[in-house]
Enzyme design. Sequence first.
Site, PDB file in Angstrom:
ATOM      1  N   ASP A  14       0.858  -1.187   0.000  1.00  0.00           N
ATOM      2  CA  ASP A  14       0.000   0.000   0.000  1.00  0.00           C
ATOM      3  C   ASP A  14       0.893   1.236   0.000  1.00  0.00           C
ATOM      4  O   ASP A  14       2.101   1.145   0.246  1.00  0.00           O
ATOM      5  CB  ASP A  14      -0.986   0.020   1.173  1.00  0.00           C
ATOM      6  CG  ASP A  14      -0.310  -0.037   2.537  1.00  0.00           C
ATOM      7  OD1 ASP A  14       0.905   0.215   2.648  1.00  0.00           O
ATOM      8  OD2 ASP A  14      -1.010  -0.341   3.524  1.00  0.00           O
ATOM      9  N   ASP A  55      -9.074  -2.375  14.055  1.00  0.00           N
ATOM     10  CA  ASP A  55     -10.385  -2.377  13.391  1.00  0.00           C
ATOM     11  C   ASP A  55     -10.523  -3.521  12.396  1.00  0.00           C
ATOM     12  O   ASP A  55     -11.518  -3.631  11.691  1.00  0.00           O
ATOM     13  CB  ASP A  55     -10.593  -1.036  12.675  1.00  0.00           C
ATOM     14  CG  ASP A  55      -9.507  -0.767  11.630  1.00  0.00           C
ATOM     15  OD1 ASP A  55      -8.525  -1.565  11.551  1.00  0.00           O
ATOM     16  OD2 ASP A  55      -9.619   0.211  10.888  1.00  0.00           O
ATOM     17  N   HIS A  74      -8.462  -4.044   9.789  1.00  0.00           N
ATOM     18  CA  HIS A  74      -7.920  -3.789   8.443  1.00  0.00           C
ATOM     19  C   HIS A  74      -6.594  -4.522   8.258  1.00  0.00           C
ATOM     20  O   HIS A  74      -5.888  -4.829   9.219  1.00  0.00           O
ATOM     21  CB  HIS A  74      -7.770  -2.278   8.195  1.00  0.00           C
ATOM     22  CG  HIS A  74      -6.509  -1.656   8.686  1.00  0.00           C
ATOM     23  ND1 HIS A  74      -6.430  -0.941   9.862  1.00  0.00           N
ATOM     24  CD2 HIS A  74      -5.259  -1.619   8.151  1.00  0.00           C
ATOM     25  CE1 HIS A  74      -5.206  -0.486  10.033  1.00  0.00           C
ATOM     26  NE2 HIS A  74      -4.456  -0.885   9.019  1.00  0.00           N
TER      27      HIS A  74
END
Lengths: 241, 241, 241, 241
Positions: C66, C129, C131
Amino acid sequence: MKLIIEKDYETMSQTTANILLGLMSEDHRVNLAITAGNTPKRLYEIMVPQVKGRPYFENVHYYNFDEIPIVGSQGYGITMRNLNDLYFSPANIKKEQLHPLDETNWQTQDARLKEAGGLDLILMGIGEDGHFCGNMPGWTKFGATTYAVDISQAQAAKEALAAEVDGDLRKVPNEFYTMGPKSVMAAKRLVMFANGKKKAAIVKKAFFGAVTEAVPASILQLHPNLTLILDTEAASELADR
Amino acid sequence: MKLIIEKDYETMSQTTANILLGLMSEDHRVNLAITAGNTPKRLYEIMVPQVKGRPYFENVHYYNFDEIPIVGSQGYGITMRNLNDLYFSPANIKKEQLHPLDETNWQTQDARLKEAGGLDLILMGIGEDGHFCGNMPGWTKFGATTYAVDISQAQAAKEALAAEVDGDLRKVPNEFYTMGPKSVMAAKRLVMFANGKKKAAIVKKAFFGAVTEAVPASILQLHPNLTLILDTEAASELADR
Amino acid sequence: MKLIIEKDYETMSQTTANILLGLMSEDHRVNLAITAGNTPKRLYEIMVPQVKGRPYFENVHYYNFDEIPIVGSQGYGITMRNLNDLYFSPANIKKEQLHPLDETNWQTQDARLKEAGGLDLILMGIGEDGHFCGNMPGWTKFGATTYAVDISQAQAAKEALAAEVDGDLRKVPNEFYTMGPKSVMAAKRLVMFANGKKKAAIVKKAFFGAVTEAVPASILQLHPNLTLILDTEAASELADR
Amino acid sequence: MKLIIEKDYETMSQTTANILLGLMSEDHRVNLAITAGNTPKRLYEIMVPQVKGRPYFENVHYYNFDEIPIVGSQGYGITMRNLNDLYFSPANIKKEQLHPLDETNWQTQDARLKEAGGLDLILMGIGEDGHFCGNMPGWTKFGATTYAVDISQAQAAKEALAAEVDGDLRKVPNEFYTMGPKSVMAAKRLVMFANGKKKAAIVKKAFFGAVTEAVPASILQLHPNLTLILDTEAASELADR
């Protein structure tokens, strides 16, 4: 070694086609080195209509494992010319899928193959003298990677090659190029096929006899994923199995 | 071949441990054949505390690639006894993870390995005479699978082995067992390690010289995934690289 | 899934290093995508001295999965800048081994990876969370390949990212880039690691609960070669095992 | 995903046969899970004469990925009975090569497969409702391994199954067994085939739409080596490609 004996040349060719087509349809880049010559003629006839016009085979990259340049000629050498006639051209294989080995790039063949992830499969024939690719008895070292074979002093070899270039000895080069045993052994899978009575003796010697540089193809016995496909004639000297 | 040169025995052993532990932590059955002897002593010292009591390594199955039975003794032969002392016992490896090769089952070793999915990695040392596993110069055929080596007439060999059994020549058997070159070449990955000045000459010969049965380990050059790990002493005869 | 629970962050980092170093020492091109952030800090400290100055790791190619560009800045985005600081620069990794994903090339990331033979391993952390990579709950589609995440209207996300660029909200871009679940699942091996109490709840949910886009990392359960490495704190909500 | 569109059912079946036969001829144990039903009828007709009497295919082990026991009957359930009729019996596959999943052993299916090295390939069809193997919409959890599907309260399902057992509802069991999505995703290669107009809508939805448990087969998009083989009718709702 997996031994497959088929009843005739037609079935041997069909079985070989199944192996190639099955691998080619995997969902990743597939690197193949395939053989020119007489043995694969029927194979390529079977494959051409199954490959031509099928975009789902564009993941397949083709390499030649040896090449004999033609003196005084531009373009492909003897091997690529033959592969082109039998398969690449009639099957409409795109230029981007072809990776010719030739006199300009043989020294980087192994590095380029490694960078590309290695060969997934090499399809080979065997010579009556036990050679495979351009690895000839008397010249071959098992430890060789891709190399140049100097035939400048080998009159018999030059005359044999002349037959491939309209009998014109002036077109025969002083050296040709081949992947050596070490480069061939690095492929993930090897397929060797042979047909006809005249191959029966060498098949027995190479795959059921001693591993020796005098019979170059005998080294292939040591590959972990070798498939040997024979017709009944080429298998005729093998013991009952 | 990937060549790794480390500054000393300690670093060489740590690098080798990384390779084994990394593979062992994959999420599938892992079949290893590992070496007994002096070279791996530090390796197993490093590994024992990292393996002992860790259930996540129960996917690892251990094989020995050679065995010398002890005459008149029950239980393990020389190789498994040594592996047990150095690694299996201190690391608390479970019985179910051990697959000893011995005089009762060497004839089915290759079939059993194939059925189990093959060896993922073989860790080997090299002898100063170029032997690997039990493949000795003068006796070794490259085409051999797992076989028995008849030493009944080889007095020197028997005397050398006697050192392993309290110097008692009567405990030395007439034959021992080893995976042959063909069986070893079938593994997915090979790791060879060597340390010390006295290995420098054979390392150069075996991995940078001719492939010949006179130097059995030279065949390993042809494996597509061989890692050679040396300390600087064992690498001292190699050309600058 | 292989579950590895280590006693602390140090051991977790060492075990992860073993896996990476073991793979990197194979004799073929190795394509890695590795994570930036806090979790790998100790890992890279362990790896740097073992990688720096070792030519035998030049077969390793590095990808980032990413990237968050920095508005008004030339050069690397947040991810590559962080990876460079923690690992690439101190380990002296050569430019030719780095393959940054960024705003100029994310649309070809999947094609380039396929051409290069695919990723051999992705090392990832997990967010509280759920991710993984840039696949956030509420935004993630399991079927996504590499894609751009539009955060122009997501004030909370922008403020969180500002912390990475000196608290300057003007440097935060309107979109960032990430390999999607489909691209990640195509890797040959996945390694996920997590440490600390605050990861305990999400680890249980993501790897021992339902597979749902609401917990993006839960999809990784379906990869055939996933290794999950935890310290005892991150594992503290798992049932006795 | 590799998409293969063939002009008709015959060509689709031939292409699928190539993939299976090519893999089966590799020189190692090959573990296949293959589908019963209507789609593979022509495939098995093509394969039977190519497999029968060929000892070189004895390395192939066959698994079924689901089973519906027949109440009050000894022996095979519906799936294995069908596979036996279409393929195992006419091709003379040996008992030792068959590994039936059934009501007695479904709880150990995943462990047994892992021990055997995993499945090399699963051949599947797709239902018009998006089911694959026994993973039905409304019942399927992506995270499931091999499991029992309780249909005791599902009258419609029971009536549908009755058609397979001479319309006799008393022969329909209260539960059947299937490998779940997680078990299927663990295979090295997946092949899905579909033919006919009535499959066109679900093919588009499952392989070019969202990944959702409402369309169980949609998860297969995330497998790294999926080949989807269609005839032109089943491909008729796909955008021009």
